[in-house]
Design a protein around this motif. Sequence first.
Motif, PDB file in Angstrom:
ATOM      1  N   ILE A  73      37.902  25.023  -8.744  1.00 35.74           N
ATOM      2  CA  ILE A  73      38.198  24.653  -9.983  1.00 35.74           C
ATOM      3  C   ILE A  73      39.112  25.689 -10.390  1.00 35.74           C
ATOM      4  N   MET A  74      38.782  27.096 -10.221  1.00 30.15           N
ATOM      5  CA  MET A  74      39.636  28.079 -10.602  1.00 30.15           C
ATOM      6  C   MET A  74      41.033  28.081  -9.858  1.00 30.15           C
ATOM      7  N   LYS A  75      41.143  27.854  -8.644  1.00 31.64           N
ATOM      8  CA  LYS A  75      42.392  27.674  -7.943  1.00 31.64           C
ATOM      9  C   LYS A  75      43.033  26.586  -8.604  1.00 31.64           C
ATOM     10  N   ALA A  76      42.441  25.506  -8.804  1.00 29.05           N
ATOM     11  CA  ALA A  76      43.335  24.320  -9.264  1.00 29.05           C
ATOM     12  C   ALA A  76      43.628  24.656 -10.724  1.00 29.05           C
ATOM     13  N   LEU A  77      43.001  25.409 -11.560  1.00 28.95           N
ATOM     14  CA  LEU A  77      43.701  25.790 -12.747  1.00 28.95           C
ATOM     15  C   LEU A  77      44.922  26.749 -12.612  1.00 28.95           C
ATOM     16  N   GLU A  78      44.871  27.559 -11.728  1.00 24.00           N
ATOM     17  CA  GLU A  78      45.988  28.324 -11.277  1.00 24.00           C
ATOM     18  C   GLU A  78      47.241  27.383 -10.917  1.00 24.00           C
ATOM     19  N   GLU A  79      46.839  26.384 -10.248  1.00 21.71           N
ATOM     20  CA  GLU A  79      47.818  25.499  -9.537  1.00 21.71           C
ATOM     21  C   GLU A  79      48.581  24.878 -10.770  1.00 21.71           C
ATOM     22  N   VAL A  80      47.928  24.309 -11.995  1.00 15.51           N
ATOM     23  CA  VAL A  80      48.540  23.804 -12.705  1.00 15.51           C
ATOM     24  C   VAL A  80      48.766  24.557 -14.007  1.00 15.51           C
ATOM     25  N   GLU A  81      48.969  25.767 -13.656  1.00 15.49           N
ATOM     26  CA  GLU A  81      49.479  26.874 -14.572  1.00 15.49           C
ATOM     27  C   GLU A  81      48.568  26.900 -16.071  1.00 15.49           C
ATOM     28  N   PHE A  82      47.199  26.963 -15.529  1.00 11.32           N
ATOM     29  CA  PHE A  82      46.320  27.187 -16.641  1.00 11.32           C
ATOM     30  C   PHE A  82      45.476  28.466 -16.253  1.00 11.32           C
ATOM     31  N   GLY A  83      45.689  29.120 -15.245  1.00 15.71           N
ATOM     32  CA  GLY A  83      45.065  30.288 -14.608  1.00 15.71           C
ATOM     33  C   GLY A  83      44.624  31.251 -15.703  1.00 15.71           C
ATOM     34  N   GLN A  84      45.283  31.447 -16.973  1.00 20.23           N
ATOM     35  CA  GLN A  84      44.702  32.475 -17.890  1.00 20.23           C
ATOM     36  C   GLN A  84      43.442  31.965 -18.392  1.00 20.23           C
ATOM     37  N   PHE A  85      42.896  30.923 -18.102  1.00 16.19           N
ATOM     38  CA  PHE A  85      41.442  30.623 -18.570  1.00 16.19           C
ATOM     39  C   PHE A  85      40.400  30.974 -17.618  1.00 16.19           C
ATOM     40  N   ASN A  86      40.997  31.522 -16.626  1.00 18.68           N
ATOM     41  CA  ASN A  86      39.823  31.804 -15.314  1.00 18.68           C
ATOM     42  C   ASN A  86      39.016  33.023 -15.780  1.00 18.68           C
ATOM     43  N   ALA A  87      39.285  34.082 -16.390  1.00 18.13           N
ATOM     44  CA  ALA A  87      38.604  35.052 -16.766  1.00 18.13           C
ATOM     45  C   ALA A  87      37.268  34.628 -17.735  1.00 18.13           C
ATOM     46  N   ASP A  88      37.806  33.765 -18.673  1.00 20.87           N
ATOM     47  CA  ASP A  88      37.061  33.347 -19.500  1.00 20.87           C
ATOM     48  C   ASP A  88      35.834  32.208 -18.733  1.00 20.87           C
ATOM     49  N   LEU A  89      36.399  31.451 -17.799  1.00 19.04           N
ATOM     50  CA  LEU A  89      35.635  30.530 -17.133  1.00 19.04           C
ATOM     51  C   LEU A  89      34.627  31.624 -16.207  1.00 19.04           C
ATOM     52  N   THR A  90      35.104  32.566 -15.582  1.00 18.61           N
ATOM     53  CA  THR A  90      34.221  33.411 -14.836  1.00 18.61           C
ATOM     54  C   THR A  90      33.042  33.928 -15.521  1.00 18.61           C
ATOM     55  N   ALA A  91      33.547  34.597 -16.744  1.00 18.99           N
ATOM     56  CA  ALA A  91      32.541  34.972 -17.787  1.00 18.99           C
ATOM     57  C   ALA A  91      31.361  33.833 -18.075  1.00 18.99           C
ATOM     58  N   ALA A  92      31.811  32.474 -18.536  1.00 21.31           N
ATOM     59  CA  ALA A  92      30.855  31.650 -18.659  1.00 21.31           C
ATOM     60  C   ALA A  92      30.107  31.255 -17.553  1.00 21.31           C
ATOM     61  N   LEU A  93      30.595  31.326 -16.326  1.00 21.73           N
ATOM     62  CA  LEU A  93      29.882  31.020 -15.017  1.00 21.73           C
ATOM     63  C   LEU A  93      28.677  31.998 -14.837  1.00 21.73           C
ATOM     64  N   GLU A  94      29.516  33.246 -14.872  1.00 26.50           N
ATOM     65  CA  GLU A  94      28.170  34.372 -14.698  1.00 26.50           C
ATOM     66  C   GLU A  94      27.045  34.422 -15.747  1.00 26.50           C
ATOM     67  N   ALA A  95      27.416  33.948 -17.207  1.00 24.20           N
ATOM     68  CA  ALA A  95      26.304  33.793 -18.178  1.00 24.20           C
ATOM     69  C   ALA A  95      25.411  32.717 -17.907  1.00 24.20           C
ATOM     70  N   HIS A  96      26.090  31.789 -17.362  1.00 23.39           N
ATOM     71  CA  HIS A  96      25.040  30.471 -16.725  1.00 23.39           C
ATOM     72  C   HIS A  96      24.386  30.748 -15.890  1.00 23.39           C
ATOM     73  N   LYS A  97      24.879  31.619 -14.629  1.00 25.08           N
ATOM     74  CA  LYS A  97      24.032  32.025 -13.658  1.00 25.08           C
ATOM     75  C   LYS A  97      22.600  32.898 -13.915  1.00 25.08           C
ATOM     76  N   LYS A  98      23.190  33.880 -15.245  1.00 24.19           N
ATOM     77  CA  LYS A  98      21.856  34.826 -15.609  1.00 24.19           C
ATOM     78  C   LYS A  98      20.827  33.877 -16.132  1.00 24.19           C
ATOM     79  N   ASP A  99      21.519  32.734 -17.108  1.00 20.92           N
ATOM     80  CA  ASP A  99      20.341  32.036 -17.891  1.00 20.92           C
ATOM     81  C   ASP A  99      19.817  31.330 -17.013  1.00 20.92           C
ATOM     82  N   MET A 100      20.131  30.608 -15.843  1.00 22.09           N
ATOM     83  CA  MET A 100      19.662  29.861 -15.013  1.00 22.09           C
ATOM     84  C   MET A 100      18.720  30.421 -14.167  1.00 22.09           C
ATOM     85  N   GLN A 101      18.838  31.732 -13.887  1.00 22.33           N
ATOM     86  CA  GLN A 101      18.003  32.786 -13.170  1.00 22.33           C
ATOM     87  C   GLN A 101      16.736  33.111 -14.063  1.00 22.33           C
TER      88      GLN A 101
END
Length: 163
Positions: A73-101
């Motif tokens: 998904i992050m590579k796809a965002l980069e390909e369609v020139e929305f890569g600037q959102f990957n940092a926020d996406l990564t942070a949200a994914l990490e928060a989700h993983k911590k919440d699930m753990q």
Amino acid sequence: SVECDGVMAEELELPKSVVARLIKESLPDNVSVSKDAKHAFGVATRVFISYITATACDVASGTKRKTLSADHIMKALEEVEFGQFNADLTAALEAHKKDMQGKKEQRAAKFAEKKAAGANTSFLNDDEEQVNGDGEGGQKQPAEAAAGATTEAKDGKDDTMEI
């Protein structure tokens, strides 16, 4: 109703309440949004998700994978020139993983607690006494707790207990 690839268009729409909440959270309080605009946001969101999904699928198939991952998904965002959102996406994914753990650990602790409590469960009714350490106290044994159970009385005769 419009059908596309065997799926009805209504099945692909996000719930209106979710779209409305996302819009409300993104706009200042003094801005209102018409019903048509809310619908347009919903359709645009569906189109965006479909486009990113198709691009991520291309990325995954390029790596000979059949399962999409967050990296695709992050590579796809980069390909369609929305890569600037990957940092926020990564942070949200990490928060989700911590919440699930955390939830997983809570469930494990709750299960262990129930398992430990189950080992100590008494077969007593609320109105029965619990036996103290020396075996006295008038408690019925678990096998005898069923209605009509027979016990051997002190005089050696079988008696039926009424419960």
